[in-house]
Scaffold this active site. Structure first.
Site, short mmCIF file in Angstrom:
data_model
loop_
_atom_site.label_atom_id
_atom_site.label_comp_id
_atom_site.label_asym_id
_atom_site.label_seq_id
_atom_site.Cartn_x
_atom_site.Cartn_y
_atom_site.Cartn_z
N SER A 145 90.03 105.52 23.48
CA SER A 145 90.13 104.15 23.00
C SER A 145 91.61 103.78 22.80
CB SER A 145 89.31 103.97 21.72
OG SER A 145 89.18 102.61 21.37
N ASP A 307 80.00 101.31 28.06
CA ASP A 307 80.98 100.82 27.08
C ASP A 307 80.90 99.30 26.96
OD1 ASP A 307 83.32 100.28 25.59
OD2 ASP A 307 84.33 102.02 26.44
N HIS A 340 80.88 103.07 23.74
CA HIS A 340 82.31 103.32 23.58
C HIS A 340 82.60 104.51 22.68
CE1 HIS A 340 86.56 102.31 23.50
NE2 HIS A 340 86.55 102.39 22.18
#
EC number: 2.3.1.31
Length: 368
Positions: A145, A307, A340
């Site tokens: 991320s 995601d 995610h």
């Protein structure tokens, strides 16, 4: 060894990308394993937006870390082999200088007087820390991320001491979905009456909790929410009560928001989400080439097909761009109902661990 701190940029201030300066800068970090005599066995681990330097337990009774399953003797990041460093990011609120830190010029917290900063500035602070720790080379910079953005920036700015990059679930530039979600979250904070122009006492709890709830909807998937919550209701709840949670998904989100305000600073949230929005290594650098064109070291990119924050088409586009510019990139995709956040979920370790372990084990001999 748990959280440590070093004061950096005491003699020469930190020069930020926007031209502002800051001195000194306190950095909180944790280390695992031992730095080798040749000082070249370091792995730098980058945390995500609201993470901390506490990536793994240091002893059995220690608090759990966010990547315990990957770190330790014989694990993917083998601490008998590697010296792992994980820092709290610049601008955060967990031990490194940020908006809630005391401004030495005023004796009061910086709050919104804290200078704006970029992902590039975050890693500049990390580079200074590693130099202070005596690290001469980095085997790999690993991050997911926002951590993946930091890792990518390392490949551009400090390839002279970095041997490889592992980027999990992070594009080469923040896409419109992520920018839009970040705006909504920031507006929830800014419009909270308790925010008070950043000069709040305690926290603007309503706004920050709402921001976290929005974030949670992007970190997971509708598949997971449907499986876990469907339209289940909370016992003895009233469907007509606006102030109480009626559906279990409402209760879950409210819990996530309530617990978040106890550990994270609202101003840091504003600054860090803006740094994510501004991240774009596809933009031309001073030589009119895209910044990522400078990447010449092995680069592992892992996309998550489900995601909801950084969409898989952005990861695929990033892979194609890296290939076009002859970056030595390896690309894999993982499917997970956790979306995610999958790389942070214990259940999903078997999907990511072999990819990371294989990449590290196949690096050139000089890197290991």
């Amino acid at each position: 060894m748990t959280l440590q701190q070093k004061e950096l940029f005491q003699k020469s201030p930190l020069l930020l990308e926007n031209g502002e300066t800051l001195s000194p800068v306190l950095v909180g970090y944790e280390t695992y394993g031992t730095l080798s005599a040749s000082r070249d066995n370091c792995i730098l681990l980058e945390h995500a937006l609201t993470g901390t330097a506490h990536a793994a337990k240091h002893f059995e009774s220690d608090a759990p870390g966010w990547w315990d399953d990957y770190i330790g003797p014989g694990k993917t990041i083998d601490t008998d082999k590697y010296f792992l460093v994980c820092t709290n990011v610049f601008g955060g609120c967990s031990g490194t200088t940020g908006p809630s830190s005391i401004n030495p010029k005023t004796g009061e917290p910086f709050r919104l007087q804290f200078p704006g900063f970029s992902i590039k500035d975050i890693i500049k602070v990390q580079r200074e820390l590693l130099e202070q720790l005596g690290v001469t080379r980095i085997v790999s910079v690993i991050g997911g991320s926002m951590g993946g953005m930091q890792a990518t920036e390392w490949a551009i700015d400090y390839a002279d001491i970095t041997d490889s990059i592992i980027n999990i679930a992070s594009p080469l530039a923040a896409g419109p979905d992520a920018i839009g979600y970040n705006l909504i979250m920031r507006m929830a904070i800014l419009n909270d009456p308790d925010f008070n122009g950043g000069n709040y006492v305690g926290q603007p709890e309503g706004g920050l909790a709402t921001a976290r709830m929005v974030g949670m909807m992007t970190y997971r998937t509708s598949e997971l929410f449907s499986k876990r919550f469907e339209r289940f209701t909370v016992a003895e709840s009233s469907p007509a009560a606006f102030s109480k949670e009626h559906f279990q998904i409402e209760s879950y989100l409210q819990y996530q928001g309530d617990t978040f305000v106890e550990r994270f600073d609202a101003n840091s949230y504003l600054y860090l989400t803006k740094a994510i929005d501004l991240f774009d290594v596809t933009a031309p650098a001073k030589d009119d080439l895209p910044a990522f064109a400078k990447i010449k070291i092995p680069y592992l990119l892992i996309g998550i097909t489900t995601d909801q924050l950084f969409r898989i088409h952005d990861l695929r586009r990033g892979y194609e761009l890296l290939k076009e510019w002859d970056v030595p990139v390896t690309y894999h995709e993982v499917a997970s109902e956790y979306g995610h956040d999958a790389f942070l979920v214990e259940k999903e370790v078997p999907k990511f661990e072999p990819l990371i372990r294989s990449f590290l084990s196949n690096l050139p001999v000089k890197s290991i």
